[in-house]
Design an enzyme around this catalytic site. Structure first.
Site, PDB file in Angstrom:
ATOM      1  N   CYS A 135      -5.658  -2.203  -5.466  1.00 37.93           N
ATOM      2  CA  CYS A 135      -5.880  -0.864  -5.781  1.00 37.93           C
ATOM      3  C   CYS A 135      -5.068   0.425  -4.453  1.00 37.93           C
ATOM      4  O   CYS A 135      -3.826  -0.515  -4.386  1.00 37.93           O
ATOM      5  CB  CYS A 135      -6.932  -0.974  -4.612  1.00 37.93           C
ATOM      6  SG  CYS A 135      -7.076  -1.303  -2.829  1.00 37.93           S
ATOM      7  N   CYS A 136      -5.037   1.488  -4.758  1.00 37.53           N
ATOM      8  CA  CYS A 136      -3.880   2.364  -3.903  1.00 37.53           C
ATOM      9  C   CYS A 136      -2.693   2.255  -4.772  1.00 37.53           C
ATOM     10  O   CYS A 136      -2.644   2.552  -5.708  1.00 37.53           O
ATOM     11  CB  CYS A 136      -3.993   2.299  -2.840  1.00 37.53           C
ATOM     12  SG  CYS A 136      -3.185   4.006  -1.747  1.00 37.53           S
ATOM     13  N   ILE A 137      -1.808   2.188  -3.907  1.00 36.77           N
ATOM     14  CA  ILE A 137       0.117   1.959  -5.059  1.00 36.77           C
ATOM     15  C   ILE A 137       0.074   0.516  -5.035  1.00 36.77           C
ATOM     16  O   ILE A 137       1.176   0.527  -5.407  1.00 36.77           O
ATOM     17  CB  ILE A 137       0.644   2.217  -3.418  1.00 36.77           C
ATOM     18  CG1 ILE A 137       2.387   2.554  -3.400  1.00 36.77           C
ATOM     19  CG2 ILE A 137       0.722   1.708  -2.425  1.00 36.77           C
ATOM     20  CD1 ILE A 137       2.426   3.835  -5.016  1.00 36.77           C
ATOM     21  N   THR A 198      -7.344   0.250  -9.869  1.00 40.90           N
ATOM     22  CA  THR A 198      -8.453   1.201  -8.955  1.00 40.90           C
ATOM     23  C   THR A 198      -7.631   2.366  -7.813  1.00 40.90           C
ATOM     24  O   THR A 198      -6.595   1.595  -7.601  1.00 40.90           O
ATOM     25  CB  THR A 198      -9.795   0.186  -8.436  1.00 40.90           C
ATOM     26  OG1 THR A 198     -10.241   2.097  -8.013  1.00 40.90           O
ATOM     27  CG2 THR A 198      -9.361   0.811  -7.013  1.00 40.90           C
TER      28      THR A 198
END
Length: 225
Positions: A135-137, A198
């Site tokens: 998730c995120c980066i 995500t």
């Protein structure tokens, strides 16, 4: 028995380690689903240490494993000891530590290098056809290690100022991967590679929406496990 999931951290704190809310959200969703979780982090020096009040780097030196132990309440192992054969899935929360400590994306972008133990962990789960959640980066790790895979970091345009890092999607595409545009409360499943992603804090959104999006990622990972 619940699924056995490895959670890989990159320190403690959004600007130089793992994003605390993302790590906690993943752990809550895993706990609610009855998963058996073990936490890992590489035993390496952080790229930098950021004063989170001022947002500026300091002269301190800190260790990624030691700092990650804060989030793990002390129950953590060196990433070098992770054996994919002992788990059904692996999950990587985000935070700048992913782009600074687990790889060099923060400095080198698409030309980054990936930490050897992070790379071998990803390769081991992928080869065993076990799901990988990011998730995120952290989806950039998959984009770098698995050319041709599908991931999301949210949107490829800064819609309503909510996706300030939208250019990351272009860099992912330049690596030969397919970026799938998704909203913060959604995740994308690359069924061929068993990679679930995500955007989390890549989107400026209320915390509960980020929490829910991470929940969809966790659920899809567990379905594939």
């Amino acid at each position: 028995m619940g699924k056995r999931v490895a959670l890989v951290l990159a320190g403690c704190g959004v600007f130089d380690g793992s994003e605390i809310h993302e790590a906690s959200a993943a752990l809550v969703h895993l706990s609610r689903s009855g998963a058996e979780v073990k936490i890992f982090a590489p035993d390496i020096e952080q790229k930098d240490v950021v004063n989170h009040l001022k947002g500026s780097p300091t002269e301190e030196k800190r260790n990624v494993l030691v700092e990650s132990a804060r989030l793990a309440r002390g129950n953590i192992q060196d990433l070098a000891e992770l054996k994919a054969s002992e788990f059904d899935a692996v999950i990587f929360p985000g935070g700048f530590g992913v782009a600074k400590n687990l790889c060099s994306w923060a400095v080198d972008g698409k030309n980054c290098t990936v930490n050897e133990h992070v790379n071998s962990t990803l390769q081991a789960f992928h080869s065993a056809k076990k799901p990988i959640g990011l998730c995120c980066i952290s989806p950039v790790l998959a984009a770098k290690v698995f050319p041709g895979c599908e991931v999301t970091v949210g949107q490829d345009k800064n819609i309503d100022g909510r996706f300030p890092d939208a250019e990351t999607a272009s860099a992912i595409a330049e690596l030969g991967c397919k970026h799938i545009c998704k909203n913060v409360n959604e995740s994308h499943v690359d069924n061929a590679n068993k990679i679930v992603t995500t955007c989390a804090f890549m989107c400026k959104a209320p915390l509960h929406e980020i929490f829910d999006g991470i929940g969809t990622m966790v659920q899809e990972v567990l379905k594939l496990a």
